[in-house]
Design an enzyme around this catalytic site. Structure first.
Site, mmCIF file in Angstrom:
data_model
loop_
_atom_site.group_PDB
_atom_site.id
_atom_site.type_symbol
_atom_site.label_atom_id
_atom_site.label_comp_id
_atom_site.label_asym_id
_atom_site.label_seq_id
_atom_site.Cartn_x
_atom_site.Cartn_y
_atom_site.Cartn_z
ATOM 1 N N GLY A 82 0.781 -1.235 0.000
ATOM 2 C CA GLY A 82 0.000 0.000 0.000
ATOM 3 C C GLY A 82 0.806 1.274 0.000
ATOM 4 O O GLY A 82 0.316 2.310 0.468
ATOM 5 N N MET A 84 -4.602 -6.967 -6.836
ATOM 6 C CA MET A 84 -4.148 -8.107 -7.633
ATOM 7 C C MET A 84 -5.318 -8.958 -8.133
ATOM 8 O O MET A 84 -5.343 -10.173 -7.939
ATOM 9 C CB MET A 84 -3.181 -8.961 -6.799
ATOM 10 C CG MET A 84 -1.962 -8.195 -6.321
ATOM 11 S SD MET A 84 -1.049 -7.412 -7.664
ATOM 12 C CE MET A 84 -0.220 -8.852 -8.330
ATOM 13 N N ASN A 88 -5.572 2.389 -13.260
ATOM 14 C CA ASN A 88 -4.627 1.453 -12.637
ATOM 15 C C ASN A 88 -3.205 1.942 -12.871
ATOM 16 O O ASN A 88 -2.933 2.622 -13.860
ATOM 17 C CB ASN A 88 -4.791 0.063 -13.269
ATOM 18 C CG ASN A 88 -3.856 -0.977 -12.659
ATOM 19 O OD1 ASN A 88 -3.705 -1.042 -11.436
ATOM 20 N ND2 ASN A 88 -3.217 -1.774 -13.493
ATOM 21 N N HIS A 94 0.748 0.521 -13.323
ATOM 22 C CA HIS A 94 1.432 -0.729 -13.672
ATOM 23 C C HIS A 94 2.932 -0.466 -13.828
ATOM 24 O O HIS A 94 3.324 0.522 -14.444
ATOM 25 C CB HIS A 94 0.841 -1.281 -14.978
ATOM 26 C CG HIS A 94 1.435 -2.587 -15.376
ATOM 27 N ND1 HIS A 94 1.105 -3.773 -14.756
ATOM 28 C CD2 HIS A 94 2.378 -2.897 -16.302
ATOM 29 C CE1 HIS A 94 1.808 -4.759 -15.297
ATOM 30 N NE2 HIS A 94 2.584 -4.248 -16.242
HETATM 31 C C1 GRF Z 1 3.009 -1.219 -7.701
HETATM 32 O O1 GRF Z 1 4.282 -1.539 -8.144
HETATM 33 C C2 GRF Z 1 2.050 -1.073 -8.841
HETATM 34 O O2 GRF Z 1 2.660 -0.648 -10.014
HETATM 35 C C3 GRF Z 1 1.515 -2.469 -9.007
HETATM 36 O O3 GRF Z 1 1.447 -2.980 -7.705
HETATM 37 C C4 GRF Z 1 2.413 -2.354 -6.882
HETATM 38 C C5 GRF Z 1 1.737 -1.870 -5.636
HETATM 39 O O4 GRF Z 1 2.655 -1.396 -4.699
HETATM 40 N N1 GRF Z 1 0.255 -2.455 -9.687
HETATM 41 P P1 GRF Z 1 2.176 -0.782 -3.331
HETATM 42 O O5 GRF Z 1 1.317 -1.817 -2.618
HETATM 43 O O6 GRF Z 1 1.392 0.465 -3.633
HETATM 44 O O7 GRF Z 1 3.427 -0.492 -2.578
#
Ligand code: GRF
Length: 189
Positions: free
Chosen positions: A13, A91, A108, A110
């Site tokens: 997060g 996810m 989103n 990525h």
């Molecule tokens: C990020 O690297 C994002 O690009 C991908 O999931 C990861 C989430 O990271 N979709 P976090 O939980 O916000 O640290």
């Protein structure tokens, strides 16, 4: 009334924290109305508690179908009058129920320069391929995994072969780019 955001996350997060702090500081002129998490026990739930953001946490296994848990999520989002849904490490592929209810309002982030390296192992796949220019993409969400129209991208060079270092470099960019991009979208909503 300020615009209302929902942030969806499944793990650590850090993007949620960047967005919530930007809202609290007035850098984003919106509130995070709710954080939605599909993993009871994920670290992001503690982050939400620390930041005083309401969390809707659910176990997909406790529902008969994706449509059923997404219908619950839609109820929560509707009750909060959410203007924009920001997926940040959620996810799960978004299904028809949520896509239809929040059509054109889901984005989103990525960790690759899409359309290269879709999927959950984008950084590892890019390192294995020998990529020298990495990047971050923010895109509209549609039914195809990492497939919607691109809103923003930022690239960075890296010549090494350590996926952890690519993640680290990429996350610094993610946090800035997500805040900037949310601001731009909110101006147009
Ligand atoms: C990020 O690297 C994002 O690009 C991908 O999931 C990861 C989430 O990271 N979709 P976090 O939980 O916000 O640290």
């Amino acid at each position: 009334m300020k615009k209302q955001l929902a942030v969806f996350a499944s793990g650590t997060g850090t993007n949620f924290v960047a967005i919530a702090k930007a809202c609290a500081a007035g850098v984003i002129d919106a509130d995070v109305a709710v954080m939605v998490c599909d993993k009871p026990g994920a670290a992001v739930i503690d982050r939400a508690r620390e930041l005083g953001v309401e969390a809707f946490v659910f176990s997909p296994r406790e529902y008969p179908s994706k449509a059923a848990f997404e219908a619950e999520i839609v109820k929560v989002l509707d009750a909060k009058k959410v203007d924009l849904v920001c997926l940040a490490g959620y996810m799960r592929i978004v299904g028809d129920t949520l896509l239809t209810a929040y059509d054109g309002k889901i984005i989103n982030i990525h960790p690759s320069l899409l359309p290269s390296f879709k999927g959950a192992h984008a950084v590892e796949d890019a390192v294995a391929y020998g990529v020298k220019v990495y990047g971050i993409t923010i895109h509209w969400v549609n039914a195809e995994l990492d497939g919607g129209k691109i809103i923003a991208q930022r690239a960075f060079p890296y010549e090494g072969s350590d996926p952890a270092e690519v993640h680290r470099l990429g996350q610094v960019i993610e946090h800035q780019l997500y805040v900037e991009t949310i601001n731009k979208i909110l101006c147009e909503l």
